[in-house]
Scaffold this motif. Structure first.
Motif, short mmCIF file in Angstrom:
data_model
loop_
_atom_site.label_atom_id
_atom_site.label_comp_id
_atom_site.label_asym_id
_atom_site.label_seq_id
_atom_site.Cartn_x
_atom_site.Cartn_y
_atom_site.Cartn_z
N GLU A 416 0.84 -1.21 0.00
CA GLU A 416 0.00 0.00 0.00
C GLU A 416 0.87 1.25 0.00
N VAL A 417 2.00 1.19 0.71
CA VAL A 417 2.96 2.30 0.69
C VAL A 417 3.40 2.56 -0.76
N LYS A 418 3.68 1.48 -1.43
CA LYS A 418 4.13 1.57 -2.83
C LYS A 418 3.08 2.28 -3.70
N LYS A 419 1.82 1.86 -3.55
CA LYS A 419 0.74 2.49 -4.33
C LYS A 419 0.64 3.98 -4.01
N TYR A 420 0.75 4.30 -2.74
CA TYR A 420 0.67 5.70 -2.33
C TYR A 420 1.78 6.51 -3.02
N LEU A 421 2.98 5.96 -2.98
CA LEU A 421 4.13 6.67 -3.57
C LEU A 421 3.96 6.86 -5.07
N LEU A 422 3.24 5.92 -5.70
CA LEU A 422 3.03 6.01 -7.15
C LEU A 422 1.74 6.74 -7.49
N ASN A 423 1.13 7.31 -6.42
CA ASN A 423 -0.10 8.08 -6.63
C ASN A 423 -1.24 7.23 -7.19
N GLN A 424 -1.30 5.99 -6.73
CA GLN A 424 -2.37 5.08 -7.16
C GLN A 424 -3.38 4.93 -6.02
N PRO A 425 -4.61 4.50 -6.34
CA PRO A 425 -5.58 4.23 -5.26
C PRO A 425 -4.98 3.24 -4.26
N ASN A 426 -5.16 3.49 -2.97
CA ASN A 426 -4.48 2.64 -1.99
C ASN A 426 -5.25 2.61 -0.68
N GLN A 427 -4.84 1.68 0.18
CA GLN A 427 -5.42 1.59 1.52
C GLN A 427 -4.31 1.73 2.55
N LEU A 428 -3.54 2.78 2.41
CA LEU A 428 -2.42 2.99 3.31
C LEU A 428 -2.91 3.14 4.75
N ALA A 429 -2.32 2.35 5.65
CA ALA A 429 -2.70 2.43 7.07
C ALA A 429 -2.24 3.76 7.64
N ASP A 430 -3.03 4.31 8.56
CA ASP A 430 -2.70 5.61 9.17
C ASP A 430 -1.29 5.62 9.76
N LYS A 431 -0.92 4.50 10.38
CA LYS A 431 0.38 4.48 11.07
C LYS A 431 1.56 4.66 10.10
N HIS A 432 1.32 4.38 8.79
CA HIS A 432 2.42 4.53 7.82
C HIS A 432 2.40 5.88 7.11
N LEU A 433 1.38 6.70 7.38
CA LEU A 433 1.18 7.92 6.58
C LEU A 433 2.37 8.87 6.67
N GLN A 434 2.78 9.20 7.91
CA GLN A 434 3.86 10.16 8.07
C GLN A 434 5.17 9.62 7.48
N TRP A 435 5.43 8.35 7.76
CA TRP A 435 6.65 7.68 7.26
C TRP A 435 6.69 7.76 5.73
N THR A 436 5.53 7.51 5.12
CA THR A 436 5.45 7.50 3.65
C THR A 436 5.60 8.92 3.09
N LYS A 437 4.98 9.88 3.78
CA LYS A 437 5.13 11.28 3.33
C LYS A 437 6.60 11.72 3.40
N ASP A 438 7.27 11.27 4.45
CA ASP A 438 8.70 11.61 4.60
C ASP A 438 9.51 11.05 3.42
N ILE A 439 9.14 9.86 2.98
CA ILE A 439 9.86 9.28 1.83
C ILE A 439 9.67 10.18 0.62
N LEU A 440 8.43 10.58 0.37
CA LEU A 440 8.12 11.44 -0.78
C LEU A 440 8.90 12.74 -0.70
N GLN A 441 8.90 13.31 0.50
CA GLN A 441 9.51 14.61 0.70
C GLN A 441 11.03 14.56 0.50
N HIS A 442 11.65 13.46 0.96
CA HIS A 442 13.11 13.39 0.94
C HIS A 442 13.69 12.69 -0.27
N SER A 443 12.83 12.18 -1.12
CA SER A 443 13.34 11.45 -2.28
C SER A 443 14.08 12.40 -3.23
N ALA A 444 15.30 12.02 -3.57
CA ALA A 444 16.13 12.89 -4.41
C ALA A 444 15.64 12.87 -5.86
#
Ligand SMILES: [Zn+2]
Length: 497
Positions: A416-444
């Motif tokens: 689900e993290v993967k789908k979120y990162l690829l901007n696809q429909p997903n069921q990302l769990a709340d507990k992973h939201l901040q962690w996943t946003k951080d990946i997006l933000q810091h990705s070079a």
């Protein structure tokens, strides 16, 4: 015998058992009948000559007519493969004969291969684990997502509830597991054997881990069911095991909850033939301990707080390790939240790991503190809340050394993290939201279908470093290292051993 030349599933199985064991042609009928009984009279004709023993066992288990649960299938398969394994007295005799005549490695190889071919070591299941390496500032860490343990069959869970509670075997490490058939909710162990050895005038057992995390992952077990306890005896035992099995490392989980392993009720160590990132970590600072001129000592360049002792003099290493442990048990430095005890509960212990390097013994003492606060209810030196979406379990011996064992739930959640990162429909769990946003933000670079898997791996590796840093009592910054030096000075000032 004409009758045995009939090509059936069972005769094919029997032929392989005879070829691989001390059973002989004379045992054919006996084996056929014992197996026929185990599989409820099931057999079928056909050419099975190109099947392996494990494949034949699976065919027998799946063909036997009863509707078996996953747990019952495992019990049956284990019983079938038990025909491959010598009885305990025999396997001990063979092991120690080989040890005497061909050396320690030949003996270990014999046991390891036998445990694999009898499916005691679950090679097929272990291969399902996800594994990759992550280059960190501390060296190359290993990350695994543990997918080897089968999910429980609901019918087994129902049966388990129906079975009267029993205390036999007392725990999964007790010697009484040797040959134990298993039951709903308890693993099948008919093919389990324990190599006995003398450890400083006590009987201990050597066995491999059924769900190994690394090459030749073994367990050294006390004959008696007694609590884990780290003290002088522990250090003596670890170094004595190195004398018996010099190619293996051996270490103990800590003996307190939160910082210890999953089984505190039965004294045991873990070992094996594997080089961990921590083994290769360099010394960031040499230390001299007064009165121990023949023991080299240093602080490791590692996210957790490790004192490495090395030398040829076993007695001196044990004596110094005991002194450090005893000092650590009473040491408090509130400036860095290190608290020896509260409410009469001790908080301090060590995770010790020993290995031989050339002709020297090496003993790593990883300082642990298990106290909790309102801010960190799961432990101040435990993965903090912002990384618990990845790891909330105890940081045990193996992870301390730089091999992450991440829980199976992550397999689905990371999809689900993967789908979120690829901007696809997903069921990302709340507990992973901040962690996943951080990946997006810091990705070079822009995250694409091609690089997303690697981006997630990098994030997992980075998070594992954080997990280890959280578990480190003296942080790697200037402040933490100064506090570490204060502790070393404290040890040096104590007359006591
Ligand atoms: Zn036990």
């Amino acid at each position: 015998m004409e009758w045995m030349e009939k090509k059936t599933l069972i005769t094919a199985f029997v032929a392989q058992i005879i070829a691989k064991t001390n059973f002989s042609e004379l045992d054919q009928i006996y084996l056929y009948n014992r197996i026929l009984n185990l599989v409820n009279g099931f057999d079928e004709t056909g050419d099975f000559s190109n099947k392996s023993l494990l494949e034949l066992a699976d065919l027998l288990v799946n063909g036997s007519k009863d509707e078996l649960t996953a747990g019952q299938k495992d019990i049956l398969k284990t019983e079938l493969l038990n025909f491959l394994v010598p009885i305990p007295s025999e396997i001990n005799r063979i092991f120690w004969d080989k040890y005497q005549q061909q050396g320690v490695n030949a003996a270990l190889k014999y046991l390891y291969q036998l445990d694999q071919s009898s499916n005691y070591i679950k090679t097929a299941e272990i291969s399902k684990n996800k594994y990759f390496r992550y280059q960190s500032d501390y060296g190359e860490l290993e990350i695994t997502i543990n997918l080897s343990k089968p999910e429980k069959d609901p019918r087994d869970i129902a049966r388990q509830q129906a079975v009267k509670a029993t205390s036999y075997p007392q725990c999964q490490l007790c010697f009484t597991n040797e040959g134990y058939q298993g039951r709903a909710g308890y693993p099948a162990r008919s093919n389990h054997r324990i190599i006995r050895f003398n450890l400083l005038d006590e009987t201990w057992g050597l066995q491999y881990s059924p769900y190994a995390y690394f090459n030749e992952h073994c367990i050294f077990v006390d004959e008696h069911h007694q609590l884990m306890k780290i003290d002088q005896k522990t250090f003596s035992r670890l170094l004595a095991i190195l004398d018996l099995f010099p190619g293996y490392f051996v270490g103990s989980n800590a003996d307190l909850p939160i910082v210890g392993g999953s089984i505190l009720s039965h004294e045991h160590f873990q070992g094996g033939r594997h080089v961990f990132a921590m083994d290769q970590a360099t010394i960031s600072q040499q230390i001299h301990f007064a009165g121990f001129d023949n023991v080299k000592a240093g602080i490791l360049n590692w996210p957790m707080s490790v004192i490495r002792l090395a030398g040829k003099d076993k007695a001196a290493i044990v004596k110094l390790a005991t002194k450090i442990l005893n000092c650590w048990k009473e040491y408090t430095d509130e400036k860095v939240s290190v608290i020896a005890s509260s409410n009469h509960q001790p908080h301090h212990t060590v995770t010790p790991i020993a290995r031989k390097r050339a002709d020297e013994y090496e003993l790593d003492l990883v300082l642990r503190d298990n106290h909790c606060t309102k801010e960190y209810p799961a432990g101040v030196f435990h993965p903090h809340p912002d990384v618990q979406n990845i790891k909330q379990e105890n940081i045990g011996l193996i992870e301390v050394m730089g091999l992450a064992i991440l829980p199976p739930r992550l397999q689905k959640e990371l999809a689900e993290v993967k789908k979120y990162l690829l901007n696809q429909p997903n069921q990302l769990a709340d507990k992973h939201l901040q962690w996943t946003k951080d990946i997006l933000q810091h990705s070079a670079e822009k995250i694409t279908a091609e690089n997303v898997a690697d981006v997630i791996k990098q994030a997992l590796g980075k998070t594992f470093v954080r997990v280890l840093e959280d578990a480190g009592v003296f942080k790697t910054d200037t402040n933490g290292q100064r506090a570490f030096a204060d502790f070393v000075n404290y040890v040096n000032k104590q007359e006591r051993s």
